[in-house]
Design an enzyme around this catalytic site. Sequence first.
Site, mmCIF file in Angstrom:
data_model
loop_
_atom_site.group_PDB
_atom_site.id
_atom_site.type_symbol
_atom_site.label_atom_id
_atom_site.label_comp_id
_atom_site.label_asym_id
_atom_site.label_seq_id
_atom_site.Cartn_x
_atom_site.Cartn_y
_atom_site.Cartn_z
ATOM 1 N N SER A 144 7.176 -2.981 -3.029
ATOM 2 C CA SER A 144 7.586 -1.959 -2.061
ATOM 3 C C SER A 144 8.685 -2.533 -1.190
ATOM 4 O O SER A 144 8.803 -3.755 -1.055
ATOM 5 C CB SER A 144 6.382 -1.589 -1.182
ATOM 6 O OG SER A 144 6.779 -0.765 -0.105
ATOM 7 N N TYR A 157 -0.821 -3.716 4.578
ATOM 8 C CA TYR A 157 -0.140 -3.213 3.366
ATOM 9 C C TYR A 157 1.122 -4.027 3.107
ATOM 10 O O TYR A 157 1.381 -4.469 1.981
ATOM 11 C CB TYR A 157 0.198 -1.721 3.547
ATOM 12 C CG TYR A 157 0.958 -1.153 2.369
ATOM 13 C CD1 TYR A 157 0.344 -1.004 1.129
ATOM 14 C CD2 TYR A 157 2.305 -0.790 2.492
ATOM 15 C CE1 TYR A 157 1.046 -0.508 0.038
ATOM 16 C CE2 TYR A 157 3.011 -0.289 1.406
ATOM 17 C CZ TYR A 157 2.377 -0.146 0.182
ATOM 18 O OH TYR A 157 3.074 0.349 -0.899
HETATM 19 N N1 LIG Z 1 4.295 6.475 -2.788
HETATM 20 C C1 LIG Z 1 5.042 5.637 -2.081
HETATM 21 O O1 LIG Z 1 5.681 6.015 -1.092
HETATM 22 C C2 LIG Z 1 5.168 4.196 -2.488
HETATM 23 C C3 LIG Z 1 6.174 3.420 -1.904
HETATM 24 C C4 LIG Z 1 6.302 2.096 -2.260
HETATM 25 C C5 LIG Z 1 5.442 1.555 -3.191
HETATM 26 N N2 LIG Z 1 4.460 2.315 -3.740
HETATM 27 C C6 LIG Z 1 3.542 1.682 -4.681
HETATM 28 O O2 LIG Z 1 3.525 2.421 -5.880
HETATM 29 C C7 LIG Z 1 2.279 2.213 -6.545
HETATM 30 C C8 LIG Z 1 1.747 3.537 -7.057
HETATM 31 O O3 LIG Z 1 1.481 4.380 -5.968
HETATM 32 P P1 LIG Z 1 1.674 5.970 -6.008
HETATM 33 O O4 LIG Z 1 2.659 6.309 -4.974
HETATM 34 O O5 LIG Z 1 1.878 6.451 -7.368
HETATM 35 O O6 LIG Z 1 0.254 6.403 -5.424
HETATM 36 P P2 LIG Z 1 -0.937 7.307 -6.018
HETATM 37 O O7 LIG Z 1 -0.406 8.563 -6.572
HETATM 38 O O8 LIG Z 1 -1.942 7.337 -4.929
HETATM 39 O O9 LIG Z 1 -1.479 6.418 -7.238
HETATM 40 C C9 LIG Z 1 -2.212 5.256 -7.050
HETATM 41 C C10 LIG Z 1 -2.869 4.865 -8.354
HETATM 42 O O10 LIG Z 1 -3.630 3.654 -8.123
HETATM 43 C C11 LIG Z 1 -4.938 3.858 -8.634
HETATM 44 N N3 LIG Z 1 -5.945 3.105 -7.891
HETATM 45 C C12 LIG Z 1 -6.151 3.092 -6.555
HETATM 46 N N4 LIG Z 1 -7.238 2.359 -6.261
HETATM 47 C C13 LIG Z 1 -7.729 1.898 -7.440
HETATM 48 C C14 LIG Z 1 -8.848 1.116 -7.813
HETATM 49 N N5 LIG Z 1 -9.697 0.636 -6.898
HETATM 50 N N6 LIG Z 1 -9.068 0.872 -9.118
HETATM 51 C C15 LIG Z 1 -8.234 1.370 -10.066
HETATM 52 N N7 LIG Z 1 -7.141 2.107 -9.782
HETATM 53 C C16 LIG Z 1 -6.904 2.372 -8.477
HETATM 54 C C17 LIG Z 1 -5.199 5.347 -8.505
HETATM 55 O O11 LIG Z 1 -6.164 5.765 -9.466
HETATM 56 P P3 LIG Z 1 -7.683 6.166 -9.169
HETATM 57 O O12 LIG Z 1 -7.743 6.732 -7.788
HETATM 58 O O13 LIG Z 1 -7.980 7.111 -10.256
HETATM 59 O O14 LIG Z 1 -8.435 4.887 -9.309
HETATM 60 C C18 LIG Z 1 -3.824 5.930 -8.853
HETATM 61 O O15 LIG Z 1 -3.709 6.057 -10.257
HETATM 62 C C19 LIG Z 1 1.387 1.481 -5.540
HETATM 63 O O16 LIG Z 1 1.342 0.109 -5.858
HETATM 64 C C20 LIG Z 1 2.106 1.686 -4.215
HETATM 65 O O17 LIG Z 1 1.848 0.640 -3.303
HETATM 66 C C21 LIG Z 1 4.309 3.618 -3.418
#
Ligand SMILES: NC(=O)c1ccc[n+]([C@@H]2O[C@H](COP(=O)([O-])OP(=O)(O)OC[C@H]3O[C@@H](n4cnc5c(N)ncnc54)[C@H](OP(=O)(O)O)[C@@H]3O)[C@@H](O)[C@H]2O)c1
Length: 264
Positions: A144, A157
């Site tokens: 990130s 975070y």
């Molecule tokens: N969205 C943003 O603004 C942003 C910005 C910078 C970086 N990121 C990074 O991008 C990545 C993906 O995030 P996203 O934005 O796509 O968020 P998201 O839609 O909330 O997806 C998160 C994913 O992680 C999985 N997950 C969470 N806890 C888990 C656990 N205990 N065991 C297994 N799987 C788990 C969730 O699946 P389940 O709930 O089904 O387990 C879901 O598939 C993350 O690493 C996040 O830090 C996001």
Amino acid sequence: MNERVKGKKVLITGASSGIGEYLAIHVAREGGIPILAARSDKKLNLIAEKIEEAFAVTCPWYKADLSNDAEWKDTIDRICYDHGSIDGLINNAGIAVFANVSDSNWQDIDRMLSVNVKSLFRTTHQLLPHLLQNGEGHIVNIASQAGKIATPKSAVYSATKHAVLGFTNALRMEVEPLGVYVTSVNLGPVRTNFFQQADPSGKYEKSVDKIMLDPNQVARTVVEHLFTKQREINLPSWMDSGSKVYSLAPAAMEKLMQKQFNKK
Ligand SMILES: NC(=O)c1ccc[n+]([C@@H]2O[C@H](COP(=O)([O-])OP(=O)(O)OC[C@H]3O[C@@H](n4cnc5c(N)ncnc54)[C@H](OP(=O)(O)O)[C@@H]3O)[C@@H](O)[C@H]2O)c1
């Protein structure tokens, strides 16, 4: 179809929604075999069915809680047993809960450390011998921009993503000479469900609405760089310039950007 991705088995954690779901779609679109992992089995099943129908590839999925180290270790063993060697790993699963440290509860801190850091180290550590044995492969860590600049209400975070970046940069120097590529993906805000847990009030999401990235575009860019020697992917690119200025003059930038940094 991308010749580099074609036929490659790519494990994607956190593939049940957001960026991970689109990563799976783009890997399949380019002829690869996405292997999905997350907790929500119904969502994984639906995504896998959709992918198999649209792209005529197999799309295996595994239900696992990555915050449970023993369960996740067993699942990775099962994935290796079922599929033999894995060619690519996208460490994407991640969570945030935005709060001042003094207001945070320990369970949230512990979960962020377990999912964002410990499980990413675990997956990499367990799959790395296979990649090294093959003398090729690609590990992509979804970090990130918070791994470059820390802001209030994201101390934990941000620390987890700083850990991911440090791990990624050191690992790259260790394994790239042996044929395994290592890339970090440093993202600004992306329009996913991430913020439902990070900030249920919706205040932060609203404040960054105009600069939110599209998860489909993000995933497409990541998959375009799969199995290439790409050090980092920074999106949006102007944020990368910001983090470069920050590393040169952190105190001045913290002062200058105080209002922006306090938007959570
Ligand atoms: N969205 C943003 O603004 C942003 C910005 C910078 C970086 N990121 C990074 O991008 C990545 C993906 O995030 P996203 O934005 O796509 O968020 P998201 O839609 O909330 O997806 C998160 C994913 O992680 C999985 N997950 C969470 N806890 C888990 C656990 N205990 N065991 C297994 N799987 C788990 C969730 O699946 P389940 O709930 O089904 O387990 C879901 O598939 C993350 O690493 C996040 O830090 C996001």
